[in-house]
Structure formats: C-alpha cells, structure tokens
Design an enzyme around this catalytic site. Structure first.
Site: not given
Ligand code: UN1
Length: 497
Positions: A175, A250, A284, A385
C-alpha cells in the site's frame, strides 16, 4: 485526460471492488491531475492477501539465487527508465529532479544489492556439544509481507522493503502513500516485467484508515514494514499485537547538525542547506535543528540567512530550482502553523516564514525556506517533527552541552557533527543517541548498503538497508542432525557426574 490507474492483484490490473476512485495532483501545479486511482477497502485487501498467501507456497521454493536474478533484471529495468521515473516522481510529489533521480538510484542500488544477496543469505553452522551431530541455523521465508510506505521517497523506500522481502521468499501486499501512487505503480510494472510471478507482488491503493488498517489487522499477513509518522507507527504496533505480527517501524526524527568552533564553516553551511532544505525538509533524516557553538553562532547565522534567502523555489522539473513545494495543502498548513508557534514561543524568525506571493508559485503548495534563531530546547519547534522547510537554530557552549541538547528529543534517527577535532568527533560518535551519525557531512545521505534506522521513538529496533534488513524479512530455522545412531541427550550425556 488523466490516466486511470488500477490495483494489481494476482497478476491482473483491477479496479477497487467498490468502484470508488481518488485523484492525485501535482503539488507544484495543483490544477494538474496526474491520475485517478482506486479507493480500495478491506475487501480488496482480502483478495490481495488471499492471492499472496497462495503465491507464497510456490515463491518460497524458488532458489534464492534465482530470485536474485529477477532482482538484477529489476535493477536493469530501473536503469533504463531512470529519467522517466524521476520525472514522474517530481510531478507527483514535487522534489527537484536531481533528487528524484537520486531516489531512483537508491532503488537501483537496492535491487543490485538484493540480487547479490541471493547468492549469500548466509546462515551459520556451529559445532554441536555432542559427537556425530551437526548443527546449523538457516534463513527461511516468513510469509505475506504488508508494505506501507510514505510519499517522500516514493521509489527508494518501497524498494528498501519490497526487494529484500521478495529476495527472502516472502510475497507482498503493497500500500503506497495516496500522494505517490503513480511511482508505486511503475515499480510494480517493473517487478512484473522482470519476471516476478502473479500473486507475488500485489498493490492496493487507498487510504491508511481503510487499506492500511486492513493489512495490519489481517491474520494472514505475517509481517508489516511501515515508514511514516510516530503516531501512526504506535497504532500499527498496537493493532499488530492482536495477531503477534512481526513489525518494522521507521518513524519520525528531529535530527540535529552540530557545528564546533574549529569546523570548516563553508562546509558546515553547505551541509545544513542540503540537510534542512533538500526535499523541502520532508525527509525523516532532514536537519531540523542546527546547534551552533556560541563562538561561531553569529557568523554562521549570517552566512546561512544570506544563502537561504537566495534559494530558488519552483517546479522541480525546471532547471535551476533548489526547493520544490510541500507535498500537499495540509503539509503546507502544518508548516505555517509551526511558524506561528515558533513566533509565539519567542524564537526569532530570520528567514522565510511565509507562503511565497510570486504569480508562478501561486498554484502550488510552496513555502519559503525558514530559519528561526534564539530557539530554546524546550520550544516546540525544537522538539516536534515539522516535516517541512523549517530550521531551528540553538546555541551551545561546550561539546557536552551540545550533545545533551542533541539528545534532548524523543527521536533518534540521524545526527551530524562538524569538527576538525578527532577527539571531539569520536566522543560525539560514542555519546550521541541516534541510529546514524555523520561527521563532517549532513544528516541526510544514507547509502543503500548500510543499516538505516533509529533509536528511541524513531523505531522499534529493526533496521532497513544493507545486510541488516534481511534479518527482518527472514526467520531463523535451527536444524540438528544426529548421525550417531543412538539417543544423545544434550546438557546431560556430556555432564553425567
Ligand atoms: C527518509 O527520509 O525516510 O538519507 C529516507 C537520506 C535518504 C533516505 C531518507 N537516502 O536522506
């Protein structure tokens, strides 16, 4: 005419059983409809899980090196389509073309890594405590994997999860985020073209409340891998408890870049610009706090503000654009509301802080790259965040204090320290509570062959990426073969006195 997209279940493209649809629009020009997608529900998930369960019985028996060969073909197809995938992704979620190309490349790297893992998937052979007995532990597939992914890395993140899941012999119900269903569809097309058999990968479009919940709650889904907000992650974990699923989460971050007085200032500046405003701050791993040593605070803030004000906002498909739009209206509003909170809390707004007024930006969800100084550790803009182009600058006096502020968050994904002092660098590596620490590099930029994930409320202890993700998508089967011809009792026969 906007393209009509469908679900993919058991090797066939189908509408949602209800016939309902939703639209997906370009965040840089919201009048442009990219496509209509099935607004699926529990009944569509039911069908997808049933087919994935059936396909598992044959897919689990395909030799892993053979599954790896399919992953190599997937990588090759992604290489061939890299530019068109990147363009589609930019139209769909807004980040600039150089970044969407990088996103596809992360998927390609993940495919080739998975392909080679097909010829590894190492287990262990271990001496037995008894003579004429052989002990080994090997990796076996688990079953049906529910894969729920966000919109900020519409290609890379699904590949981080789906490729290792398949390589290990699991089947998938996928999804994708409702903001990026077209890129996800392209990935499924590629998997199919590369030879993934019917039922092994299924895609069901729709909202988290309907499709996501149905996947997580389904007793025949054995594992769930989710990337998204901490709030939703907690709900998923609760819901998954009912069937004791294996869950990999995550989640959020409040990543900081810390700059010591001995650092190379130009380098630190380039790092924070990229870390905070790349992907419009919607990673993230984005840098959302900048911790500056008091000795260089004012200098670096001045350098920073000048550069932030010259960042070019615009349609990510256009040459020369640095920062694209927020992904949608609600994300833009969230950013605006945090800017108001920052001002109310007493921080000083030194750049951005507004929706741009230029006519060519009027039809997109743009927000000016924003910097606050005089932010204190207890301020909400230092704690929560935001997932947008907002950077909070805080001041510290010693390495210890800097690390304390760095760690003063419920999250622990990425972190960065700029220094030329090797002792300080290693102290920081030891004491920072985060899954990832960069020295003299920004908080973003994880490589596909390294473990990725965070501590504290960023996750639940699993890792994606590299070799580590294969632990999540496989189960240990322990095997003892006794070839002594007699009954040998462990713990007893060797220790009879
Ligand atoms: C994410 O923001 O969920 O290190 C992943 C990084 C990318 C992956 C980010 N290669 O910012």
């Amino acid at each position: 005419m906007a393209r009509k997209f469908q679900n993919f279940i058991n090797g066939k493209w189908v509408d949602a059983k209800s016939g309902k649809t939703f639209e997906n629009r370009n965040p840089a020009h919201w009048d442009e409809v990219i496509g209509t997608f099935p607004k699926s529900g529990a009944e569509d998930v039911e069908e997808a899980v049933r087919c994935a369960r059936k396909a598992f019985e044959t897919w689990r028996l395909v030799p892993a090196p053979k599954r790896g060969d399919i992953m190599r073909a997937v990588g090759d197809l992604m290489v061939a389509r890299k530019e068109d995938l990147a363009q589609m992704m930019t139209r769909e979620m807004g980040k600039v073309l150089t970044e969407t190309r990088g996103d596809v490349q992360e998927g390609i790297d993940t495919a080739y890594y998975a392909s080679s893992e097909g010829r590894r998937l190492f287990g262990h052979t271990v001496p037995s405590e008894l003579p004429n007995k052989f002990n080994m532990a090997m990796r076996v597939p688990i079953g049906v994997a529910g894969i729920i992914t966000p919109w900020n890395f519409p290609m890379a993140i699904p590949t981080w999860k789906i490729f290792p899941a398949l390589l290990c012999g699991n089947t998938v119900v996928f999804k994708p985020a409702s903001d990026t269903p077209a890129t996800a569809t392209a990935l499924v097309e590629i998997l199919t073209a590369a030879g993934v058999p019917p039922g092994v990968v299924n895609i069901v479009h729709g909202g988290g409340g309907e499709v996501g919940n149905a996947i997580v709650g389904h007793p025949d889904v054995d594992l769930v891998s989710f990337t998204g907000s901490t709030l939703v992650g907690k709900k998923i974990l609760e819901m998954a408890a009912a069937t004791l699923k294996r869950v990999s989460l995550e989640l959020g971050g409040k990543n900081a870049q810390m700059v010591m007085p001995d650092a190379n200032m130009e380098l630190a500046l380039e790092g924070v610009l990229w870390g905070a405003f790349g992907t419009t701050g919607q990673r993230c791993t984005a840098t959302s706090r900048l911790l500056l040593h008091e000795k260089i605070h004012d200098t670096l803030v001045e350098m920073l503000v000048r550069r932030v004000n010259s960042l070019r906002l615009g349609d990510g498909l256009k040459e020369g654009v640095d920062v694209g739009p927020c992904v949608n209206e609600s994300q833009q509003q969230t950013v605006q509301s945090y800017v108001e909170i920052g001002i109310k809390e007493g921080a000083t707004l030194v750049a951005g802080g507004a929706v741009p007024r230029e006519p060519d930006l009027a039809h997109g969800w743009f927000y000016r790259p924003t910097v606050f100084t005089d932010v204190l550790p207890h301020h909400r803009i230092a704690k929560e965040e935001i997932f947008g182009p907002v950077l909070s600058v805080l001041k510290f006096r010693t390495l210890d204090e800097g690390i304390r502020i760095m760690n003063d968050t419920i999250y622990g994904l990425s972190s960065s320290v700029y220094t030329t002092n090797i002792n300080d660098a290693y102290t920081a590596i030891r004491d920072i509570k985060a899954g990832i620490t960069y020295i003299n590099a920004p908080t973003i930029g994880a490589e596909a062959h390294m473990p990725f994930g965070g501590v504290k409320q960023t996750g639940n202890g699993h890792r994606e990426g590299g070799w580590a993700v294969y632990d999540f998508f496989s189960e240990w089967k322990t095997v003892y073969v006794d070839y002594s011809g007699g009954l040998q009792r462990a713990q007893i026969d060797n220790y009879e006195s």
